[in-house]
Design an enzyme around this catalytic site. Structure first.
Site, PDB file in Angstrom:
ATOM      1  N   HIS A  76      23.328  99.874  49.833  1.00  0.00           N
ATOM      2  CA  HIS A  76      24.282  99.485  50.897  1.00  0.00           C
ATOM      3  C   HIS A  76      25.772  99.477  50.370  1.00  0.00           C
ATOM      4  O   HIS A  76      25.990  99.039  49.240  1.00  0.00           O
ATOM      5  CB  HIS A  76      23.749  97.875  50.969  1.00  0.00           C
ATOM      6  CG  HIS A  76      22.545  97.765  51.803  1.00  0.00           C
ATOM      7  ND1 HIS A  76      22.238  96.745  52.476  1.00  0.00           N
ATOM      8  CD2 HIS A  76      21.290  98.358  52.115  1.00  0.00           C
ATOM      9  CE1 HIS A  76      21.086  96.717  53.101  1.00  0.00           C
ATOM     10  NE2 HIS A  76      20.594  97.724  52.584  1.00  0.00           N
ATOM     11  N   TYR A 207      24.871  87.718  55.561  1.00  0.00           N
ATOM     12  CA  TYR A 207      25.031  86.300  54.871  1.00  0.00           C
ATOM     13  C   TYR A 207      25.728  85.367  55.941  1.00  0.00           C
ATOM     14  O   TYR A 207      26.906  85.589  56.552  1.00  0.00           O
ATOM     15  CB  TYR A 207      25.954  86.331  53.838  1.00  0.00           C
ATOM     16  CG  TYR A 207      25.455  87.082  52.658  1.00  0.00           C
ATOM     17  CD1 TYR A 207      25.540  88.386  52.375  1.00  0.00           C
ATOM     18  CD2 TYR A 207      25.028  86.162  51.416  1.00  0.00           C
ATOM     19  CE1 TYR A 207      25.127  88.956  51.084  1.00  0.00           C
ATOM     20  CE2 TYR A 207      24.383  86.757  50.500  1.00  0.00           C
ATOM     21  CZ  TYR A 207      24.234  88.289  50.171  1.00  0.00           C
ATOM     22  OH  TYR A 207      23.895  88.590  49.193  1.00  0.00           O
ATOM     23  N   PRO A 299      20.755  82.024  43.967  1.00  0.00           N
ATOM     24  CA  PRO A 299      20.725  83.439  44.381  1.00  0.00           C
ATOM     25  C   PRO A 299      21.583  84.188  45.456  1.00  0.00           C
ATOM     26  O   PRO A 299      21.639  85.194  45.624  1.00  0.00           O
ATOM     27  CB  PRO A 299      19.480  83.400  45.221  1.00  0.00           C
ATOM     28  CG  PRO A 299      18.989  82.085  45.517  1.00  0.00           C
ATOM     29  CD  PRO A 299      19.533  81.246  44.600  1.00  0.00           C
ATOM     30  N   LYS A 303      23.154  87.910  41.734  1.00  0.00           N
ATOM     31  CA  LYS A 303      23.536  88.162  40.361  1.00  0.00           C
ATOM     32  C   LYS A 303      22.064  87.897  39.290  1.00  0.00           C
ATOM     33  O   LYS A 303      22.433  88.472  37.930  1.00  0.00           O
ATOM     34  CB  LYS A 303      24.555  87.274  39.859  1.00  0.00           C
ATOM     35  CG  LYS A 303      25.922  87.529  40.631  1.00  0.00           C
ATOM     36  CD  LYS A 303      26.664  88.697  39.958  1.00  0.00           C
ATOM     37  CE  LYS A 303      27.557  89.444  41.049  1.00  0.00           C
ATOM     38  NZ  LYS A 303      27.085  90.392  41.614  1.00  0.00           N
ATOM     39  N   TYR A 391      30.722  91.076  43.857  1.00  0.00           N
ATOM     40  CA  TYR A 391      29.602  91.352  44.321  1.00  0.00           C
ATOM     41  C   TYR A 391      28.886  92.731  43.701  1.00  0.00           C
ATOM     42  O   TYR A 391      27.867  92.524  43.536  1.00  0.00           O
ATOM     43  CB  TYR A 391      29.593  91.329  45.888  1.00  0.00           C
ATOM     44  CG  TYR A 391      28.259  91.512  46.610  1.00  0.00           C
ATOM     45  CD1 TYR A 391      27.786  90.048  46.980  1.00  0.00           C
ATOM     46  CD2 TYR A 391      27.420  92.512  46.936  1.00  0.00           C
ATOM     47  CE1 TYR A 391      26.440  90.148  47.575  1.00  0.00           C
ATOM     48  CE2 TYR A 391      26.405  92.544  47.543  1.00  0.00           C
ATOM     49  CZ  TYR A 391      25.799  91.416  47.944  1.00  0.00           C
ATOM     50  OH  TYR A 391      24.672  91.319  48.686  1.00  0.00           O
TER      51      TYR A 391
END
Ligand code: APR
Ligand code: PHB
Length: 397
Positions: A76, A207, A299, A303, A391
């Protein structure tokens, strides 16, 4: 008289931390024994998260462990943030000189690492009980254990012990409380996660911040999707029929564009609680903590696994310098070096969690600050770059 065996590095726990450490050390000619309390089937079957930072993917490939991941993983280059009914694409690759994340479930990583370790002739003892650490302040620490609950006590003598036994394992408790400080936040929410037999609804992770609570759309394969909704961590999964879960997922994930979520049969569901936790120090004498034994992240920032691998990469280099050149500097620096990067990942995971979840204990002021934060992050290239570089994973020193 107990059976006594010897190994340079005794590893407690066959999660990502313990298994990566065993592989990294083996490649330097340093042998290990892993003691794991669960069965191989349990270790390989536990459903956890599954986002790998770019450098972890590169490391798996360099170690010759990445073949199935490259075939079955999902690459991704961006994520979608969704709030106020609108979607905003964050192009991670464009913001970070081409870095991507890979969605490949943690238990698949574990399966690949266990198989390769056993093929290399490595020793993993599954199903041990009564694991106890001894003499970690001496030059000859040891671990006692039983191979089966009513079997005899055995002793594994080591030069070093790696405590890779997760949040509930015995290693961290071996560090005296006088020299151990613990820092934590327990969040007033948890995630209800499902696996469903359905095709992907969207090409990347979504998200979503919603007044009814956070939701996340992730994937596992062309046939299986992973989805989460924020719930009360004390809620009983029996209260959540599939119809109720889908209704919440539709409400929280869908935007004004007309995009819709594809449903399928739910074949796994459960609720997890969320915490942020760091133990300082990560070293006591010849005991080194790594992974969830020393720190937990919620979560939301994806990470957990990456942090565990980062610790053992640092530890493997330090142990190699010690065994090959009698150089103890890396071991002395281990805890401080790891903690610097860990605190940044803790900060990022806390930031993503507080920004995206609905916290009933917060004031309306604090809740509006989170919306302002979201609005800022999707409209400022600087803020978006900061999110993206965290990220995809901060650099390893
Ligand atoms: N003796 C031996 N093994 C033990 C003991 C014990 N007393 N207690 C726990 N273990 C084992 C657990 O059964 C587990 O397999 O230690 C292992 C720890 O693995 P993880 O919990 O997966 O921790 P870690 O390897 O640090 O990986 C961190 O896992 O929990 C996820 O989200 C987390 O992605 C992160 C990653
Ligand atoms: C997952 O696919 O399980 C997953 C993805 C992203 C997260 C957490 C979990 O932030």
């Amino acid at each position: 008289m107990a059976t006594i065996t010897r190994t340079p590095v005794g590893i407690i726990g066959a999660g990502p931390a313990g298994l990566f450490l065993a592989h990294l050390l083996h490649r330097q000619g340093i042998e290990t024994v892993i003691l794991e309390s669960r069965s191989r089937a349990e270790v390989e079957g536990t459903i956890r998260a599954g986002v790998l930072e770019q450098w972890v993917v590169d490391l798996m490939n360099q170690m010759g462990l990445g073949e199935r991941m490259m075939r079955e993983g999902h690459f991704h280059s961006g994520i979608t943030l969704r709030f106020n009914g609108e979607s905003h694409h964050i192009d991670m690759a464009e913001l970070t000189d081409g870095k991507r994340v890979t969605v490949y479930a943690q238990h698949e990583v574990i399966r690949d690492l266990v198989a390769a370790r056993l093929e290399d002739g490595g020793e993993i003892v599954f199903g041990v009980s009564d694991v106890q650490l001894h003499g970690v302040e001496s030059d000859q620490p040891s671990i006692t254990f039983r191979r089966s609950p009513d079997g005899p006590v055995e002793e594994l003598r080591c030069d070093f012990i790696a405590g890779c036994d997760g949040f509930h394992g015995p290693s961290r408790q071996t560090i005296p409380t006088a020299i151990r400080s613990e820092h934590q936040i327990v969040y007033p929410f948890g995630w209800l996660g499902i696996l469903t037999s359905a095709p992907p609804s969207h090409p990347e992770l979504i998200y979503a911040a919603h007044e009814r609570g956070f939701a996340l759309l992730s994937t596992r394969s062309p046939e299986v999707q992973r989805l989460y909704i924020q719930v009360d961590p004390k809620d009983d999964i029996a209260n959540w029929s599939d119809a109720r879960i889908w209704s919440e997922l539709h409400t929280r994930l869908e935007d004004k564009s007309g995009w819709s979520l594809t449903e399928g049969p739910v074949f796994q569901k459960g609720i997890i609680a969320m915490r942020s936790f760091v133990c300082e120090t990560m070293r006591h004498g010849r005991l080194f903590l790594a992974g969830d034994a020393a720190h937990i992240v919620p979560p939301t920032g994806a990470k957990g696994l990456n942090l565990a691998v980062a610790d053992v990469l640092v530890l493997s280099r330090a142990l190699t310098a010690f065994f090959k050149s009698n150089d103890g500097d890396g071991l002395a620096a281990y805890s401080a070096q790891c903690l610097r990067r860990i605190w940044k990942a803790e900060r990022f995971s806390w930031y993503m969690t507080t920004m995206l979840h609905h916290n009933p204990n917060e004031t309306s002021f604090e809740q509006r600050i989170h919306l302002a934060d979201l609005d800022y992050v999707v409209h400022s290239r600087a803020a978006m770059t900061a999110l993206a570089e965290n990220y995809v994973g901060l650099p390893m020193e």
